[in-house]
Design a protein around this motif. Structure first.
Motif, short mmCIF file in Angstrom:
data_model
loop_
_atom_site.label_atom_id
_atom_site.label_comp_id
_atom_site.label_asym_id
_atom_site.label_seq_id
_atom_site.Cartn_x
_atom_site.Cartn_y
_atom_site.Cartn_z
N VAL A 1 0.83 -1.21 0.00
CA VAL A 1 0.00 0.00 0.00
C VAL A 1 0.87 1.25 0.00
CG1 VAL A 1 -1.65 1.35 1.36
CG2 VAL A 1 -1.98 -1.12 1.08
N THR A 2 1.87 1.29 0.87
CA THR A 2 2.74 2.48 0.94
C THR A 2 3.59 2.62 -0.31
OG1 THR A 2 4.38 1.15 2.15
CG2 THR A 2 2.80 2.43 3.45
N LEU A 3 4.02 1.49 -0.88
CA LEU A 3 4.77 1.54 -2.13
C LEU A 3 3.90 2.13 -3.24
CD1 LEU A 3 7.16 0.83 -3.99
CD2 LEU A 3 6.22 -1.48 -4.17
N ALA A 4 2.64 1.73 -3.28
CA ALA A 4 1.73 2.26 -4.30
C ALA A 4 1.55 3.76 -4.12
CB ALA A 4 0.38 1.55 -4.20
N PHE A 5 1.45 4.23 -2.89
CA PHE A 5 1.30 5.67 -2.66
C PHE A 5 2.53 6.42 -3.15
CE2 PHE A 5 2.27 9.28 0.17
CZ PHE A 5 1.24 10.12 -0.21
N GLY A 6 3.71 5.89 -2.88
CA GLY A 6 4.93 6.54 -3.34
C GLY A 6 4.98 6.63 -4.85
N GLU A 7 4.58 5.56 -5.54
CA GLU A 7 4.58 5.57 -7.00
C GLU A 7 3.52 6.52 -7.55
OE1 GLU A 7 6.73 4.01 -9.23
OE2 GLU A 7 7.79 3.92 -7.32
N ILE A 8 2.36 6.58 -6.90
CA ILE A 8 1.31 7.52 -7.33
C ILE A 8 1.83 8.95 -7.23
CG2 ILE A 8 -0.93 8.49 -6.70
CD1 ILE A 8 -1.77 5.64 -5.90
N PHE A 9 2.52 9.25 -6.14
CA PHE A 9 3.03 10.61 -5.96
C PHE A 9 4.03 10.96 -7.06
CE2 PHE A 9 6.57 13.22 -4.45
CZ PHE A 9 5.90 14.41 -4.21
N VAL A 10 4.93 10.02 -7.39
CA VAL A 10 5.92 10.29 -8.43
C VAL A 10 5.25 10.54 -9.76
CG1 VAL A 10 7.81 9.27 -9.75
CG2 VAL A 10 7.77 9.03 -7.26
N SER B 1 13.93 13.99 -7.23
CA SER B 1 14.54 13.92 -5.90
C SER B 1 13.76 13.03 -4.95
CB SER B 1 14.65 15.33 -5.30
OG SER B 1 15.42 16.18 -6.11
N PHE B 2 12.61 12.50 -5.39
CA PHE B 2 11.74 11.76 -4.46
C PHE B 2 11.29 10.45 -5.08
CE2 PHE B 2 11.03 16.40 -4.08
CZ PHE B 2 11.66 16.59 -2.86
N GLN B 3 12.25 9.75 -5.66
CA GLN B 3 11.97 8.47 -6.28
C GLN B 3 11.97 7.35 -5.24
OE1 GLN B 3 11.28 8.03 -9.50
NE2 GLN B 3 11.80 10.02 -10.38
N PHE B 4 11.59 6.15 -5.71
CA PHE B 4 11.49 4.99 -4.81
C PHE B 4 12.82 4.66 -4.15
CE2 PHE B 4 11.99 0.31 -4.50
CZ PHE B 4 11.14 0.09 -3.43
N ASN B 5 13.93 4.85 -4.89
CA ASN B 5 15.23 4.48 -4.31
C ASN B 5 15.57 5.34 -3.09
OD1 ASN B 5 15.50 6.72 -5.92
ND2 ASN B 5 17.59 6.25 -6.55
#
Length: 570
Positions: free
Chosen positions: A334-343, A467-471
Motif C-alpha cells: 500500500v505504501t509503495l503504491a502511494f509513493g509511485e502515485i506521488f511520483v 529527488s523523491f523516487q522509490f530508491n
C-alpha cells in the motif's frame, strides 16, 4: 593450538611492523598523496612513516602491547587490532597491484624488491588467527559513577574527540570534491584504523561506559552534540563541497528520524515515505513566490514550512487509514503504491502544482539580516563556505526533530507504539487503541518529513520529482535499519553512512556500489540490531550462550510487548 596463540600474535605483530617499514611498490606513485607523494621506499625512521604505513606500525605495536598487558577481554581487543591491520594492509596492497598493472608491482620488478604489503597482509592474518585462538573470557563491564563535573568533562572530551575522528576520516587523502585516484584507498585505510580504535574501546567497555554516562546527563550531551555540529564548518570540513554533503545528510537524517517513528517505534513498514518529503517540498515551493509556482504568493519561510508539514501530515493520515485493515507485506504494498502515485502525479504536473518535468526552479533564496543563506559568511575573522547558513538551519531542524522523537518515544504514546510493534494482538488485548495510534504514527512521521522537504526545496532552490523516487525511500529505510531502529543517534548515523560512503567510494568507479553493498551486508551480518541499538532490539537480537542467558548487558525479564502494553495502558 591455544598454547600457540600468544607466539602467533607476537610474530604477526612484528611482521606487520616490519612490513610497514619495507618498500611497497616497484614503481613511483607520483600522481597524488599516496602517502604524501612518496615512492613507498624506505624511510629514515619508523616515526617518519605517514598515512596507511603509520597506521600499520601503530596497530602492530598495539598487538605487541596488548599481548602482554593483562586484560579481561584480551581476545576482543586483539581481534579489533587484527581486523584493522588486515584491512589496511589488504586494501593498499590490492590498490598497488591494480594501479601498477599486476602482481609484479608488489614483488620483484626491474631489480626492485617490494614485498612490504605482502608481509603486512601475512602478519595481520597471523595476528588475527592468534587472537581467535585465545581462550574466551567474560566481557568487561566498566561503569563507575563519578562526580557530575567529572562526567561532564569526560563527555565533552569524548564528543570533541569523536568530532575530530569523523572530520579526519572524511578528509583522509585531502578530499575536497576533486577527483583523485588515491582518495578511495586512503579513506578506507583511515576507516579501518578508526574502526580498530573503536573496536578496542568497545572491547574494554569504554563505549558502553560513555553511553551510560550520556544517558545520565542527556541534556548536557544534547547541548554538547549541538555545539559540535555547529563547529563543523570551522573544521577541515569547512569547504563548499562538504557543506553541501553535510547539509544533505542533515535533511535526510531529519527525514529518517521521522521514518523511525513509523518503522522503529510502531513497526509499520513504509516503502513510500519519501513521498511525504516531496509533498512538503512542493507545498513550500508553491508558497515561496517562485515564478513557476502555481500560486502567486510568497509566505515567510517559517509559515510556509509549517503549512508544508501540516499538508504532509494530512496525507500521512490518509495513507495511514488502510493500516487499520492491513499489516506486514500488504501494508508495504500500500505504501509503495502511494509513493509511485506521488511520483507519477508530480511527473505529469496534475493541477500545475509540481511543474512536471520542468519542476519548480528558481525558488528564492532565504536571507537573514540581508545575508543570503547561500552566501559565504565571516565569523571572528574566519571565512566560512557558502551555504553555511543553510547548514545551521538544518542543524536546528535536526535538533527539533530529535526533540519531538525523544519526547514521543518516552511518552505513553511511544510505549504504546512499541507494544504495537512487538505484538499488535497482545497490545490490543491489553487495551491499546491500535488503530488510532497507527494513524497517529503515520501522521507524525509525515509531518516531520514535510518540514524536512520544505528546507530541502529551499536548499536546492528547486523542487523536482527526481529527488523523491522509490530508491530514496529504500535509502531512508536502510538508514533506519542500519543505524538502529528506535534510536535517534542510529538514524543520524545511518543517514550519514549511506550518503558519505558512496561519495568517498566514488573513486572506485564501477565497483563503488559493489563495495558499498558488501559493507552493508557485513554490518547487518555482525550487527543485526543496528550500529546503535535500542535496548529492546539489543535484548531481542543479542547472542545467546549455552545456558540461554543473553550475553548482552541488557536483560528484559518480561516480554517486551506485554511490558510495553502495560506501561501504555488503555
Amino acid at each position: 593450538m591455544k598454547a600457540m596463540a600468544r607466539p602467533l600474535i607476537i610474530v604477526g605483530s612484528i611482521v606487520v611492523i616490519i612490513g610497514a617499514l619495507l618498500p611497497w611498490a616497484t614503481f613511483v606513485l607520483n600522481d597524488g598523496p599516496y602517502p604524501d607523494k612518496a615512492t613507498l621506499e624506505f624511510f629514515d625512521a619508523p616515526f617518519g612513516l605517514s598515512s596507511f604505513r603509520l597506521y600499520l606500525e601503530i596497530l602492530g605495536l598495539a598487538g605487541l602491547v596488548f599481548c602482554f598487558v593483562p586484560l579481561r577481554d584480551k581476545i576482543r581487543v586483539l581481534k579489533a587490532v587484527g581486523w584493522g591491520a588486515l584491512g589496511v594492509a589488504l586494501i593498499n596492497t590490492l590498490f598497488i597491484i591494480g594501479d601498477g598493472g599486476g602482481f609484479g608491482a608488489v614483488t620483484v620488478a626491474d631489480g626492485v624488491t617490494a614485498f612490504g604489503g605482502i608481509a603486512a597482509v601475512i602478519g595481520a592474518a597471523v595476528l588475527l588467527y592468534g587472537a581467535f585462538q585465545l581462550p574466551a573470557e567474560p566481557k568487561v563491564v566498566i561503569n563507575p559513577k563519578l562526580p557530575f563535573w567529572a562526567e561532564w568533562l569526560i563527555l565533552l572530551v569524548a564528543f570533541v574527540a569523536l568530532l575530530l575522528l569523523i572530520t579526519e576520516t572524511l578528509t583522509a587523502g585531502g578530499h575536497s570534491g576533486v577527483s583523485d585516484p588515491y582518495i578511495g584507498p586512503l579513506f578506507l585505510s583511515y576507516l579501518s584504523a578508526a574502526g580498530a580504535l573503536l573496536g578496542v574501546l568497545w572491547a574494554v567497555g569504554v563505549t558502553k561506559w560513555i553511553s551510560d554516562m550520556s544517558e545520565r546527563h542527556r541534556i548536557f550531551s544534547i547541548v554538547v552534540l549541538v555545539a559540535c555540529a555547529v563547529a563543523v564548518p570551522f573544521t577541515s570540513l569547512g569547504n563548499d563541497y562538504w557543506m553541501t554533503i553535510t547539509a544533505n545528510i542533515g535533511v535526510y537524517a531529519a527525514t529518517a528520524i521521522g521514518l523511525n517513528i513509523v518503522v522503529g517505534l510502531a513497526g509499520l513498514l513504509d516503502l513510500g515515505y519519501v513521498a511525504f518529503m516531496g509533498i512538503g517540498a512542493f507545498v513550500a515551493a508553491n508558497l515561496s513566490g517562485a515564478v513557476a509556482a502555481e500560486f502567486g504568493i510568497r509566505l515567510p519561510f517559517l509559515l510556509a514550512a509549517i503549512v508544508a508539514g501540516i499538508v504532509a501530515g494530512l496525507f500521512g493520515a490518509i495513507v495511514g487509514s488502510p493500516t487499520l485493515r492491513v499489516r506486514g507485506d500488504y501494508l508495504a504494498i500500500v505504501t509503495l503504491a502511494f509513493g509511485e502515485i506521488f511520483v507519477r502525479v508530480s511527473q505529469n504536473n496534475i493541477g500545475g502544482l509540481t511543474g512536471g518535468s520542468n519542476a519548480i526552479p528558481n525558488i528564492p533564496d532565504l536571507s537573514l539580516f540581508g545575508t543570503g543563506f547561500n552566501d559565504s559568511l565571516t565569523i571572528g575573522g574566519v571565512q566560512l563556505p557558502s551555504g553555511v547558513l543553510y547548514y545551521f538551519l538544518i542543524v536546528v531542524l535536526v535538533a527539533l526533530v530529535m526533540f519531538v522523537f525523544g519526547n514521543l518515544k518516552n511518552s505513553r504514546i511511544g510505549r504504546a507504539w512499541i507494544a504495537i510493534r512487538e505484538d499488535e494482538d497482545v497490545a490490543r488485548a491489553m487495551g491499546v487503541k491500535t488503530g488510532k495510534l497507527k494513524i497517529l504514527a503515520f501522521m507524525t512521521g509525515a509531518t516531520l518529513a514535510g518540514l524536512a522537504g520544505a528546507v530541502f526545496a529551499h536548499k536546492l532552490a528547486t523542487a523536482s520529482y527526481d529527488s523523491f523516487q522509490f530508491n530514496q525511500s529504500v535509502t531512508l529505510l536502510a538508514a533506519v535499519i542500519l543505524g538502529g531502529m528506535g534510536t535517534i543517534p542510529g538514524a543520524v548515523l545511518g543517514a550519514a553512512l549511506l550518503f558519505v560512503l558512496p561519495e568517498e567510494l566514488r573513486q572506485f568507479s564501477d565497483y563503488r556500489l559493489l563495495f558499498f553493498g558488501l559493507a552493508l551486508v557485513v554490518i547487518m551480518r555482525f550487527r543485526p540490531q543496528g550500529l546503535i541499538a535500542d535496548r529492546h532490539r539489543r535484548a531481542e537480537l543479542a547472542d545467546q550462550d549455552v545456558t540461554g542467558e543473553s550475553l548482552d548487558d541488557t536483560v528484559i525479564k518480561e516480554p517486551v510487548a506485554v511490558a510495553g502494553a502495560k506501561e501504555a495502558g488503555a
